[in-house]
Motif scaffolding. Structure first.
Motif, PDB file in Angstrom:
ATOM      1  N   GLN A   1     -37.809  -8.817   4.449  1.00  0.00           N
ATOM      2  CA  GLN A   1     -38.853  -7.884   4.851  1.00  0.00           C
ATOM      3  C   GLN A   1     -38.922  -7.773   6.371  1.00  0.00           C
ATOM      4  N   ALA A   2     -38.732  -8.898   7.062  1.00  0.00           N
ATOM      5  CA  ALA A   2     -38.710  -8.855   8.523  1.00  0.00           C
ATOM      6  C   ALA A   2     -37.542  -8.015   9.026  1.00  0.00           C
ATOM      7  N   ALA A   3     -36.389  -8.104   8.335  1.00  0.00           N
ATOM      8  CA  ALA A   3     -35.252  -7.275   8.722  1.00  0.00           C
ATOM      9  C   ALA A   3     -35.530  -5.800   8.464  1.00  0.00           C
TER      10      ALA A   3
ATOM     11  N   PRO B   1     -28.075  -4.465  -9.987  1.00  0.00           N
ATOM     12  CA  PRO B   1     -27.406  -3.747  -8.898  1.00  0.00           C
ATOM     13  C   PRO B   1     -28.284  -3.748  -7.648  1.00  0.00           C
ATOM     14  N   LEU B   2     -27.653  -3.698  -6.505  1.00  0.00           N
ATOM     15  CA  LEU B   2     -28.435  -3.607  -5.274  1.00  0.00           C
ATOM     16  C   LEU B   2     -29.227  -2.299  -5.284  1.00  0.00           C
ATOM     17  N   PRO B   3     -30.413  -2.312  -4.692  1.00  0.00           N
ATOM     18  CA  PRO B   3     -31.222  -1.082  -4.669  1.00  0.00           C
ATOM     19  C   PRO B   3     -30.461   0.077  -4.023  1.00  0.00           C
ATOM     20  N   GLN B   4     -30.696   1.270  -4.527  1.00  0.00           N
ATOM     21  CA  GLN B   4     -30.041   2.442  -3.961  1.00  0.00           C
ATOM     22  C   GLN B   4     -30.440   2.625  -2.503  1.00  0.00           C
ATOM     23  N   ASN B   5     -29.468   3.025  -1.694  1.00  0.00           N
ATOM     24  CA  ASN B   5     -29.697   3.311  -0.272  1.00  0.00           C
ATOM     25  C   ASN B   5     -30.338   2.126   0.449  1.00  0.00           C
ATOM     26  N   TRP B   6     -29.916   0.915   0.055  1.00  0.00           N
ATOM     27  CA  TRP B   6     -30.544  -0.278   0.623  1.00  0.00           C
ATOM     28  C   TRP B   6     -30.390  -0.365   2.131  1.00  0.00           C
ATOM     29  N   ALA B   7     -29.293   0.139   2.669  1.00  0.00           N
ATOM     30  CA  ALA B   7     -29.050   0.012   4.108  1.00  0.00           C
ATOM     31  C   ALA B   7     -30.062   0.797   4.936  1.00  0.00           C
ATOM     32  N   GLU B   8     -30.747   1.751   4.302  1.00  0.00           N
ATOM     33  CA  GLU B   8     -31.747   2.533   5.022  1.00  0.00           C
ATOM     34  C   GLU B   8     -33.040   1.757   5.233  1.00  0.00           C
ATOM     35  N   GLY B   9     -33.242   0.680   4.465  1.00  0.00           N
ATOM     36  CA  GLY B   9     -34.472  -0.096   4.595  1.00  0.00           C
ATOM     37  C   GLY B   9     -35.677   0.711   4.141  1.00  0.00           C
ATOM     38  N   GLY B  10     -36.767   0.552   4.856  1.00  0.00           N
ATOM     39  CA  GLY B  10     -37.945   1.361   4.585  1.00  0.00           C
ATOM     40  C   GLY B  10     -38.761   0.908   3.379  1.00  0.00           C
ATOM     41  N   ARG B  11     -39.769   1.715   3.051  1.00  0.00           N
ATOM     42  CA  ARG B  11     -40.709   1.368   1.995  1.00  0.00           C
ATOM     43  C   ARG B  11     -40.051   1.314   0.620  1.00  0.00           C
ATOM     44  N   ARG B  12     -39.006   2.120   0.413  1.00  0.00           N
ATOM     45  CA  ARG B  12     -38.329   2.102  -0.880  1.00  0.00           C
ATOM     46  C   ARG B  12     -37.682   0.737  -1.123  1.00  0.00           C
ATOM     47  N   LEU B  13     -37.082   0.168  -0.095  1.00  0.00           N
ATOM     48  CA  LEU B  13     -36.470  -1.148  -0.265  1.00  0.00           C
ATOM     49  C   LEU B  13     -37.542  -2.222  -0.427  1.00  0.00           C
ATOM     50  N   SER B  14     -38.627  -2.115   0.314  1.00  0.00           N
ATOM     51  CA  SER B  14     -39.727  -3.065   0.137  1.00  0.00           C
ATOM     52  C   SER B  14     -40.238  -3.031  -1.297  1.00  0.00           C
ATOM     53  N   ARG B  15     -40.334  -1.846  -1.866  1.00  0.00           N
ATOM     54  CA  ARG B  15     -40.814  -1.705  -3.239  1.00  0.00           C
ATOM     55  C   ARG B  15     -39.829  -2.347  -4.220  1.00  0.00           C
ATOM     56  N   ALA B  16     -38.532  -2.255  -3.931  1.00  0.00           N
ATOM     57  CA  ALA B  16     -37.534  -2.866  -4.803  1.00  0.00           C
ATOM     58  C   ALA B  16     -37.627  -4.390  -4.776  1.00  0.00           C
ATOM     59  N   ILE B  17     -38.078  -4.938  -3.673  1.00  0.00           N
ATOM     60  CA  ILE B  17     -38.191  -6.399  -3.549  1.00  0.00           C
ATOM     61  C   ILE B  17     -39.499  -6.905  -4.155  1.00  0.00           C
ATOM     62  N   TRP B  18     -40.596  -6.288  -3.767  1.00  0.00           N
ATOM     63  CA  TRP B  18     -41.915  -6.828  -4.108  1.00  0.00           C
ATOM     64  C   TRP B  18     -42.574  -6.157  -5.312  1.00  0.00           C
TER      65      TRP B  18
ATOM     66  N   VAL C   1     -37.974  -6.771  13.123  1.00  0.00           N
ATOM     67  CA  VAL C   1     -38.844  -7.501  14.043  1.00  0.00           C
ATOM     68  C   VAL C   1     -38.113  -8.590  14.809  1.00  0.00           C
ATOM     69  N   PHE C   2     -36.809  -8.783  14.558  1.00  0.00           N
ATOM     70  CA  PHE C   2     -36.096  -9.768  15.360  1.00  0.00           C
ATOM     71  C   PHE C   2     -34.773  -9.194  15.839  1.00  0.00           C
ATOM     72  N   GLY C   3     -34.256  -9.767  16.925  1.00  0.00           N
ATOM     73  CA  GLY C   3     -33.022  -9.266  17.511  1.00  0.00           C
ATOM     74  C   GLY C   3     -32.337 -10.331  18.339  1.00  0.00           C
ATOM     75  N   ALA C   4     -31.167  -9.989  18.866  1.00  0.00           N
ATOM     76  CA  ALA C   4     -30.407 -10.917  19.691  1.00  0.00           C
ATOM     77  C   ALA C   4     -31.103 -11.123  21.040  1.00  0.00           C
ATOM     78  N   GLU C   5     -30.875 -12.292  21.620  1.00  0.00           N
ATOM     79  CA  GLU C   5     -31.494 -12.623  22.901  1.00  0.00           C
ATOM     80  C   GLU C   5     -30.488 -13.349  23.781  1.00  0.00           C
ATOM     81  N   SER C   6     -30.681 -13.217  25.090  1.00  0.00           N
ATOM     82  CA  SER C   6     -29.864 -13.959  26.057  1.00  0.00           C
ATOM     83  C   SER C   6     -30.795 -14.764  26.945  1.00  0.00           C
ATOM     84  N   PRO C   7     -30.939 -16.074  26.662  1.00  0.00           N
ATOM     85  CA  PRO C   7     -31.860 -16.878  27.453  1.00  0.00           C
ATOM     86  C   PRO C   7     -31.357 -17.187  28.857  1.00  0.00           C
ATOM     87  N   ALA C   8     -30.064 -17.025  29.093  1.00  0.00           N
ATOM     88  CA  ALA C   8     -29.468 -17.288  30.401  1.00  0.00           C
ATOM     89  C   ALA C   8     -28.098 -16.631  30.432  1.00  0.00           C
TER      90      ALA C   8
END
Length: 291
Positions: free
Chosen positions: A202-204, A97-114, A208-215
């Protein structure tokens, strides 16, 4: 794109039948900018948040909400679905099952992955753990030898041009030490790409990344499968042209990652083609069959 991607495994190598492109510009031309931004993500059921964010940015539409939050949740969800459900099933392991409260991210989700709250510093040691997603990634590492189903291509240089370049989550985090260690040991094959989903996840989590408009009229947005690019032209507030380039456009380019990955899959392991394609993850329905 519309229709299904068909991959035929022949004695001479794989044959890829690309689905037809959906005439997005024709469907949206003449509509006002707000309507275009609302309709575009509805036309596609995958990575809709990323496409909507890129569209609004390219069209110059501001919103009180933070569209990056929706895109981030979308990336988290799609990466987790592969790591916990899809790949274990394809490997004969028990889906989780997907980790509980996965949408919150944070250290709990990192622990579920690693298996702990931080990424490991020693890839070889971590693959021997029975925690997080180490078992499924270890199974992928054991399934493919170095050079099998491998595609070492240049990283994406211009998201607004379709070329045989690597527009994938793994390529997005290729400079990370874990990814460099994986490439040295396994090459840029299925394990490198699967690990890339975990590192990109983990980057998500860390946002650490987002949308950009170069022009003006141009925008890119990170998505679960790579980077989306949208270019629009407006006249009197109405759309006159739209170009949409997806990670799958790069994946299916002649000489691209899909073609090269399947070409380097040994005939004795042809049965693993569905796993290879699922790891590459085109954003269209697909099927693999013997010719």
């Amino acid at each position: 794109m519309s229709g299904s991607l068909r991959i035929a495994l022949t004695p001479a190598g794989p044959r890829i039948f690309r689905p037809a492109d959906l005439p997005v510009a024709r469907l949206l031309r003449g509509r006002d900018a707000a309507e275009v931004a609302e309709m575009l993500p509805r036309l596609f059921n995958l990575c809709g948040a990323a496409q909507g964010e890129a569209a609004r940015l390219a069209l110059g539409i501001e919103t009180d909400d933070n569209p990056g939050d929706d895109t981030r949740r979308e990336v988290l969800r799609d990466h987790l679905a592969k790591l916990f459900i899809a790949w274990p099933r394809l490997l004969g392991l028990a889906p989780q099952p997907l980790p509980q409260n996965w949408a919150e991210g944070g250290r709990r989700l990192s622990r579920a992955i690693w298996g702990h709250a931080e990424m490991p510093g020693d890839l070889r040691r971590w693959l021997g753990w029975d925690e997080g997603v180490a078992p499924v990634l270890s199974a992928i590492a054991e399934t493919f030898a170095k050079g099998e189903a491998e595609a070492a291509l240049p990283a994406l240089s211009d998201p607004f041009t379709v070329a045989a370049e690597d527009n994938s989550p793994a390529a997005r985090v290729a400079d990370h030490p874990l990814m460099q260690e994986a490439e040295a040991r396994f090459g840029r094959g299925p394990f490198w790409r699967a690990l890339g989903r975990a590192v990109d996840l983990q980057a998500a989590i860390e946002d650490v990344f987002g949308a950009e408009s170069p022009a003006p009229g141009r925008a890119t947005a990170p998505a679960a499968r790579g980077t989306y690019a949208i270019e629009v032209a407006l006249q009197d507030g109405r759309l006159t042209d739209l170009t949409r380039i997806t990670p799958t456009d790069h994946l299916l380019a002649p000489g691209g990652v899909l073609e090269r990955s399947l070409a380097t899959l040994p005939a004795a392991k042809a049965r693993l083609a569905p796993l290879v394609v699922d790891i590459l993850d085109p954003c269209v329905p697909w099927e693999v069959a013997d010719a």
